[in-house]
Motif scaffolding. Structure first.
Motif, PDB file in Angstrom:
ATOM      1  N   ASP A 134      -9.993  -3.861  -2.949  1.00  0.00           N
ATOM      2  CA  ASP A 134      -8.541  -3.855  -3.140  1.00  0.00           C
ATOM      3  C   ASP A 134      -8.188  -3.611  -4.599  1.00  0.00           C
ATOM      4  N   PRO A 183     -12.763  -7.455   4.669  1.00  0.00           N
ATOM      5  CA  PRO A 183     -11.946  -7.418   3.450  1.00  0.00           C
ATOM      6  C   PRO A 183     -12.777  -7.733   2.210  1.00  0.00           C
ATOM      7  N   GLY A 196     -11.595   2.218  -0.559  1.00  0.00           N
ATOM      8  CA  GLY A 196     -11.463   1.784   0.829  1.00  0.00           C
ATOM      9  C   GLY A 196     -12.676   2.019   1.700  1.00  0.00           C
ATOM     10  N   MET A 221       0.823  -1.191   0.000  1.00  0.00           N
ATOM     11  CA  MET A 221       0.000   0.000   0.000  1.00  0.00           C
ATOM     12  C   MET A 221       0.871   1.260   0.000  1.00  0.00           C
ATOM     13  N   THR A 248      -8.709   0.078  -5.443  1.00  0.00           N
ATOM     14  CA  THR A 248      -7.607   0.863  -4.892  1.00  0.00           C
ATOM     15  C   THR A 248      -6.370   0.763  -5.767  1.00  0.00           C
ATOM     16  N   ARG A 265      -5.110  -0.892   4.858  1.00  0.00           N
ATOM     17  CA  ARG A 265      -5.554  -1.327   3.538  1.00  0.00           C
ATOM     18  C   ARG A 265      -6.751  -0.504   3.066  1.00  0.00           C
ATOM     19  N   TYR A 266      -7.434   0.158   4.015  1.00  0.00           N
ATOM     20  CA  TYR A 266      -8.623   0.947   3.703  1.00  0.00           C
ATOM     21  C   TYR A 266      -8.373   2.461   3.766  1.00  0.00           C
TER      22      TYR A 266
END
Length: 280
Positions: free
Chosen positions: A164, A159, A103, A1, A167, A34-35
């Motif tokens: 993902d 998740p 996210g 990320m 992003t 991750r978000y």
């Protein structure tokens, strides 16, 4: 990320903003990275009103806010299409969560992110049981960050591989200036244009073409503030525009002034004479 952003891309006259407010950017707790791209914390104590301007990124924000004379509140701010302006006066505080593109959907999986696009929705419509003072109250940054972590983790994001993917695709557009046409980008990613557009609508809130154009405007704005004399025709070609007129059109529609007029105003405001006379 990607790490927390340290550039000022999108902030109109960032140097002036930083003389008016205390602005910090902080990483969230590891499970949230991750978000969430970053938390942004702002405090101000102004003798005169000041209006900040931002050319928004393709990101949803949750913002806890306390303005002079108002009750504290929290709102969801979807991706804004045009120039975002915020008047600041007196004393105040803002604690914001900037999500990565894609996210936010794991925190609100029941709605496509286009639900929030162009909107700013306050509590109690969003987060009706949240007390904004739990985030805004502490004077210590670490305590505010911990409160933001706790607030987001309590929402129990799940998740989502599609989030993902969204992003990663938006980050790819931002990093690769050769990406100019949605059809070519979709083909390179092994997707149909329609599938790519549906993914962006559901998880980013704006289409891939909008994201490509917004990155162009961010770069043009950055160049306008960094260079005394910008060759707009050359920059238009570098950014993939058919001609200078198309860049001028997009810049004017987004920022509210043609590039040359914006440069002239920025240069005048940044001059030593302006600084000495207190016009900034």
């Amino acid at each position: 990320m990607a790490p927390v952003r340290r550039d000022t891309r999108g902030i109109v006259d960032a140097a002036e903003l930083f003389t008016q407010v205390d602005f910090r950017r902080v990483e969230p707790a590891e499970p949230l990275r991750r978000y969430v791209e970053q938390y942004w914390l702002i405090d101000w104590d102004l003798s005169e009103p000041y209006v900040s301007h931002v050319v928004p990124h393709p990101a949803v924000n949750i913002v806890f806010q306390r303005f002079a004379g108002q009750e504290p509140f929290v709102e969801v701010a979807g991706v804004q299409h045009g120039l975002f302006a915020q008047k600041l006066e007196g004393r105040g505080r803002v604690c914001g969560v900037k999500f990565r593109p894609g996210g936010y959907r794991p925190f609100a999986p029941e709605h496509p992110v286009t639900r929030w696009t162009g909107r700013r929705i306050r509590s109690p419509e969003v987060f009706p049981d949240t007390d904004p003072t739990t985030v805004l109250g502490p004077d210590d940054d670490a305590a505010r960050v911990a409160a933001l972590d706790a607030f987001l983790l309590a929402l129990d994001p799940r998740p989502d591989p599609q989030a993902d993917l969204a992003t990663a695709l938006v980050e790819r557009i931002g990093a690769d200036r050769s990406i100019r046409r949605v059809t070519d980008f979709a083909r390179a990613e092994g997707m149909s244009v329609r599938l790519l557009q549906r993914l962006f609508a559901g998880y980013v809130g704006v289409g891939p073409k909008w994201v490509v154009l917004r990155h162009r405007i961010h770069e043009a704005l950055e160049r306008a503030e960094a260079e005394a004399a910008v060759d707009w025709a050359a920059l238009a070609a570098d950014l993939g525009y058919a001609d200078q007129a198309h860049l001028v059109r997009d810049f004017t529609a987004t920022v509210g002034a043609p590039p040359t007029a914006y440069c002239a105003a920025y240069s005048a405001a940044s001059s030593p004479a302006a600084s000495r006379s207190g016009t900034r």
